[in-house]
Write a protein that holds these residues in place. Structure first.
Motif, PDB file in Angstrom:
ATOM      1  N   ALA A  48      29.851  55.700  10.374  1.00 52.58           N
ATOM      2  CA  ALA A  48      30.550  56.192   9.171  1.00 52.58           C
ATOM      3  C   ALA A  48      31.816  56.983   9.523  1.00 52.58           C
ATOM      4  O   ALA A  48      32.883  56.711   8.950  1.00 52.58           O
ATOM      5  CB  ALA A  48      29.599  57.008   8.304  1.00 52.58           C
ATOM      6  N   ALA A  51      34.456  54.509  10.647  1.00 52.34           N
ATOM      7  CA  ALA A  51      34.929  53.684   9.521  1.00 52.34           C
ATOM      8  C   ALA A  51      35.886  54.475   8.624  1.00 52.34           C
ATOM      9  O   ALA A  51      36.822  53.906   8.051  1.00 52.34           O
ATOM     10  CB  ALA A  51      33.742  53.186   8.703  1.00 52.34           C
ATOM     11  N   ALA A  52      35.671  55.792   8.549  1.00 51.53           N
ATOM     12  CA  ALA A  52      36.529  56.611   7.689  1.00 51.53           C
ATOM     13  C   ALA A  52      37.968  56.653   8.210  1.00 51.53           C
ATOM     14  O   ALA A  52      38.915  56.760   7.439  1.00 51.53           O
ATOM     15  CB  ALA A  52      35.954  58.028   7.586  1.00 51.53           C
ATOM     16  N   GLY A  61      28.377  46.610   9.633  1.00 54.15           N
ATOM     17  CA  GLY A  61      27.691  47.891   9.719  1.00 54.15           C
ATOM     18  C   GLY A  61      27.641  48.521  11.099  1.00 54.15           C
ATOM     19  O   GLY A  61      27.000  49.550  11.292  1.00 54.15           O
TER      20      GLY A  61
END
Ligand code: COD
Ligand code: ATP
Length: 196
Positions: A48, A51-52, A61
């Protein structure tokens, strides 16, 4: 607390192989590269936050290493930004492992042990090393490795000579038999010193 032995060495010097000797001797081994693979995998804690910043680096994923390498190649500041995300997560994984370990000695296989100053968290360090020509031959024998890639990786790592000056112990990985015997002797030495 278990005795913490930090195992390091530059690319192709024999860290994974030497870690295997410690594991065969019954010592728990924590592997920094394996921790990064867990963090990058689907459901891993690094997905996460990466990905940000770089949405194109995440596929299905999971963090995609070739995509990260493309980003690093195009932007000189990207690697340190990735490290700022990944290294605290790696440190947490390592602390969890240590908290759960019940052995008298645990081994931490950390490629960037000296580069990142993690040796301060160890009771001793072990450098694995080999002559430069042997290191080069080992790395160039790997699939898809180019001379330019090898030089880039080397330029990001502390020179072997500097690592030698910092290490508590040094093992030359010239043959399996000799290096295996050195590991056996080192484990006995540490146990004797601890119990003295
Ligand atoms: C750059 C990435 C995408 C390359 O992945 P790839 O699977 O192709 O190669 P691998 O991880 O096996 O690394 C190849 C070589 O580069 C060295 N290396 C990897 N990361 C770094 C780094 N931050 N600084 C210096 N050398 C590095 C490794 O020790 C190894 O010798 C990956 O290594 C990465 O995401 N690195 C950042 C996270 C990190 O610092 N990992 C190091 C362990 S904590
Ligand atoms: N003691 C040894 N005797 C003979 N060959 C060895 C020895 N240790 C390692 N090697 C060989 O050297 C190569 C690199 O070893 P290894 O993968 O353990 O290195 P590494 O330091 O973990 O590499 P990397 O930094 O790329 O993760 C392999 O081909 C391995 O078989």
């Amino acid at each position: 607390m278990p005795y913490r032995l930090g195992l390091t060495g530059s690319i192709g010097m024999g860290k994974s192989t030497t870690a295997g000797f410690f594991a065969a001797a019954g010592l728990p081994v924590w592997d920094a590269d394996a921790a990064v693979h867990r963090l990058y995998a689907r459901g891993g804690a690094a997905v996460a936050p990466i990905a940000a910043v770089w949405p194109q680096a995440v596929m299905d994923g999971a963090v995609d290493r070739p995509a990260l390498k493309t980003i690093i190649a195009a932007d000189d500041t990207a690697l340190s930004s990735i490290e700022a995300i990944v290294h605290p997560l790696v440190a947490t994984d390592r602390a969890d492992f240590l908290a759960k370990a019940s052995a008298d000695i645990v081994v931490f296989d950390i490629p960037l042990l000296f580069e990142k100053g993690t040796e301060v968290e160890m009771d001793a360090t072990l450098l694995v090393t080999a002559p430069a020509a042997l290191q080069r031959a080992r790395v160039m024998a790997r699939d898809g490795m180019t001379d330019a890639q090898f030089q880039t990786i080397l330029s990001r790592q502390m020179p072997d000579v500097e690592k030698r000056a910092r290490a508590t112990h040094i093992i030359e990985t010239l043959s399996m038999d000799a290096a295996g015997a050195c590991v056996t002797a080192l484990v006995a030495y540490i146990r004797k010193a601890r119990n003295a």
